[in-house]
Design an enzyme around this catalytic site. Sequence first.
Site, PDB file in Angstrom:
ATOM      1  CG  LEU A 228       3.988   3.035   4.681  1.00  0.00           C
ATOM      2  CD1 LEU A 228       4.153   1.706   5.405  1.00  0.00           C
ATOM      3  CD2 LEU A 228       3.863   4.184   5.678  1.00  0.00           C
ATOM      4  CG  HIS A 229       3.341  -0.940  -0.508  1.00  0.00           C
ATOM      5  ND1 HIS A 229       4.696  -1.054  -0.228  1.00  0.00           N
ATOM      6  CD2 HIS A 229       2.953  -2.162  -0.985  1.00  0.00           C
ATOM      7  CE1 HIS A 229       5.109  -2.278  -0.539  1.00  0.00           C
ATOM      8  NE2 HIS A 229       4.068  -2.973  -0.993  1.00  0.00           N
ATOM      9  CG  PHE A 230      -1.324  -0.859   4.240  1.00  0.00           C
ATOM     10  CD1 PHE A 230      -1.402  -1.716   5.327  1.00  0.00           C
ATOM     11  CD2 PHE A 230      -0.851   0.428   4.451  1.00  0.00           C
ATOM     12  CE1 PHE A 230      -1.004  -1.303   6.589  1.00  0.00           C
ATOM     13  CE2 PHE A 230      -0.451   0.853   5.710  1.00  0.00           C
ATOM     14  CZ  PHE A 230      -0.524  -0.011   6.782  1.00  0.00           C
TER      15      PHE A 230
END
Length: 432
Positions: A228-230
């Site tokens: 999970l990452h932006f």
Amino acid sequence: MLTIKRVPTVVSNYQEEKEGSAEPIGCGRNCLGKCCLHVSKLPLYGFSSSPNSPKSDVFLSQILLAQWEERMERGLFRYDVTACETKVIPGPQGFIAQLNEGRHLKKRPTEFRVDRVLQPFDPAKFNFTKVGQEEVLFQFENGDAVDNSYFLERASVEPTKAPNVVAINVSPIEYGHVLLIPRVLDCYPQQIDQESLLLALYMAAEASNPYFRLGYNSLGAFATINHLHFQAYYLNVQFPVEKATTEMITLAGQSGVSENGVKVSKLVNYPVRGLVFTEGKSINDLAEVVANACICLQENNIPFNVLISDCGRRVYLFPQCYAEKQALGEVSQELLDTQVNPAVWEISGHIVLKRRTDYEEASEASAWRLLAEVSLSEERFEEVKAYIFDATGLVEMKDEVKKDEEKEEQFDGNVVEPMVTPCFQEGCLVLQ
């Protein structure tokens, strides 16, 4: 079996380590794994979640960029992104083209499925626990009761919970390109939930600068790492999608908005169909509606991209189908030869080109052709919109649709100066 040969983007200098072991590879050299992180001290940015807390651009201009530039001076990036040529393509949309020949070098093949938006986290593949701490700018945590944001140069990592970290992207698209990794040690797969989206909105609000945006790519929509990452970066020009005309969708509720104040619009005369969510009585309200929309797409196996704009007050949601068309052989060879993977930044109108000929010959027509392949058809988009409205509890008043003519200020000139500041069918498989 349908396959796509794709080049992965290297976002960390530790990404090319040998895969196949579930054990952290960073032991003894300050990685972000459990072996090192809880005994380490990292810079800490504490933000205030109070709606009454004052906001300024101190976060962006004095801390994030200063830290980012320090990593650049240490030679942690794979190329100098400030040397990349950038221009605004002439035409009504004002698409932005960048020539970034270094971004596709040093390729590493790996298998990555494209026919599943939801996939379990695989500790044997590259993930952000394998990143070295020198690539981390700071922890990004809610300061809870504090009225003002604060920054500590050294702070222990809280042992009872995994930290949110902001790290550099070693293959940057633009100045200040970073990764926001929520709860890094919890090893969440690339799936949005309300907590993670709220964190990203807080980061945009804390930046308090309209030229700082965050983006998200789901699996199947050109996310290359299932952790999970932006992503986020700073570009001092409006994105074309931010200037696009929208039509407000009148909802069952007072003044045509949802009960929690969130407004929903759809893009008009833009090559990629998408929804725009704005305002809300609070940042939590906006996060709840958009997160539920994303969860709906994830559960229905519909790839999508998200752009967080306007200091966290506006969120664009783009369901897309380019990878599906690519796997089925429905994308022209001309587009495939460009090696452009239309993820959130490209969809928003900032198109990263890897060949000089494509850059020099870039036109509004060629940009439109690329992005049009990303978009769902009108019929399919309406179906997906119905899924989203059902999942979020929104009810559309179909007999009342009004056009939002508010358009952002246009930018002139052809050159963008660099910033100077201290369902898929079964069997689709992508070879990254």
